[in-house]
Design an enzyme around this catalytic site. Structure first.
Site, mmCIF file in Angstrom:
data_model
loop_
_atom_site.group_PDB
_atom_site.id
_atom_site.type_symbol
_atom_site.label_atom_id
_atom_site.label_comp_id
_atom_site.label_asym_id
_atom_site.label_seq_id
_atom_site.Cartn_x
_atom_site.Cartn_y
_atom_site.Cartn_z
ATOM 1 N N ASP A 176 -5.941 7.692 10.292
ATOM 2 C CA ASP A 176 -4.574 7.348 10.680
ATOM 3 C C ASP A 176 -4.242 7.805 12.092
ATOM 4 O OD1 ASP A 176 -3.939 6.187 8.213
ATOM 5 O OD2 ASP A 176 -3.635 8.150 7.328
ATOM 6 N N TYR B 90 -11.218 -5.117 2.837
ATOM 7 C CA TYR B 90 -10.305 -4.719 3.907
ATOM 8 C C TYR B 90 -11.100 -4.648 5.211
ATOM 9 C CZ TYR B 90 -6.467 -1.935 6.014
ATOM 10 O OH TYR B 90 -5.441 -1.468 6.807
ATOM 11 N N GLU C 167 0.852 -1.186 0.000
ATOM 12 C CA GLU C 167 0.000 0.000 0.000
ATOM 13 C C GLU C 167 0.889 1.238 0.000
ATOM 14 O OE1 GLU C 167 -3.053 0.519 2.930
ATOM 15 O OE2 GLU C 167 -3.572 -1.611 2.902
#
Length: 269
Positions: A60, A175, A49
């Site tokens: 994040d 995912y 990625e």
């Protein structure tokens, strides 16, 4: 066939689980990123990625936020730089699938059609856009499918009744987010993680990958029996952070790369 599909088919035939490292493009710099990509493949990564540094990375945690700050403060690392990094990696001999991880605003500013066309032409096989919900991804999805680029969705334990809808529209793989909250190293995962993974598995014939918080060989092994891929982000980005001084010096860069490579190889077991 998309390179992601080819890789999963090969790994399935070999009885293996894909290891997918995440890195931030431009950390510590663009040349360093290229060297790291080559090292990751050499050390056993099955896909990579490529994270686009962003000033407001909602998904994040602090480790990847710091990586974005380093990438953006050292020099101007643009979305175009990140897409072109895939081309540079291909020219350097990298053959594994490359997946671009970016937030939607840079894509929108770039222009959707131009973005997808360029992504496909530079050797990127998949896209992850975590802040683009399924209810609003129709245009990007149509463009990606016409270019044979997989738009890979994220599903979380809190997705509940949306899991089936999201999974059925997925391409490449689904995912699965292992924990609530943002990315970052963890010792525990969501209490119903196995039930959640079973729900996703029942909803799609695609491979399923798990990420967010995985940082050790023990944790990788924990999910090898139930998932087709394990994504490791913050733990690898932290290795890059710790090796930054080595990576930035041409005389010691190889030492820093070996340090990162050793950690990635340890995840493979």
């Amino acid at each position: 066939m998309n390179l992601i599909d080819q890789s999963f088919a090969r790994l399935k035939a070999e009885g293996k689980t894909a290891l997918i490292p995440f890195i931030t493009v431009g950390d510590p710099n663009l040349e360093g990123t290229l060297a790291i990509i080559k090292q990751l493949e050499k050390s056993g990564a099955d896909m990579i990625e490529l994270g686009v540094p962003y000033s407001d990375p909602l998904a994040d945690g602090p480790v990847i936020q710091r990586a974005s700050e380093r990438a953006l403060s050292g020099s101007t690392v643009t979305l175009l730089n990140c897409i072109e990094m895939a081309e540079r990696a291909r020219e350097a001999g990298v053959t594994i699938p490359l997946i671009l991880f970016t937030y939607f605003n840079p894509v929108l500013q770039f222009g959707l059609e131009k973005f997808v066309t360029l992504v496909q032409s530079k050797g990127i096989s998949g896209l992850i856009i975590p802040d683009l919900p399924i209810e609003e991804d129709e245009e990007v999805r149509a463009l990606a499918e016409s270019a044979n680029v997989h738009l890979i969705p994220l599903v979380a334990p809190t997705s509940r009744d949306r899991v089936t809808r999201i999974s059925q529209k997925a391409r490449g793989f689904v995912y699965c987010v292992s924990s609530l909250g943002v990315t970052g190293v963890r010792t525990d995962f969501h209490s119903d993680i196995d039930s959640f993974l079973s729900t996703v598995r029942e909803a799609t014939d695609l491979p399923i990958g798990i990420g967010f918080g995985i940082s050790s060989r023990e944790q990788v092994k924990r999910f090898e029996g139930t998932c087709d891929a394990v994504i490791v982000g913050s733990a690898i980005v932290r290795q890059i952070e710790e090796a930054q001084v080595l990576l930035e010096n041409p005389d010691t860069q190889e030492q820093g790369l070996e340090q990162i490579g050793k950690f990635v190889a340890s995840l493979k077991g």
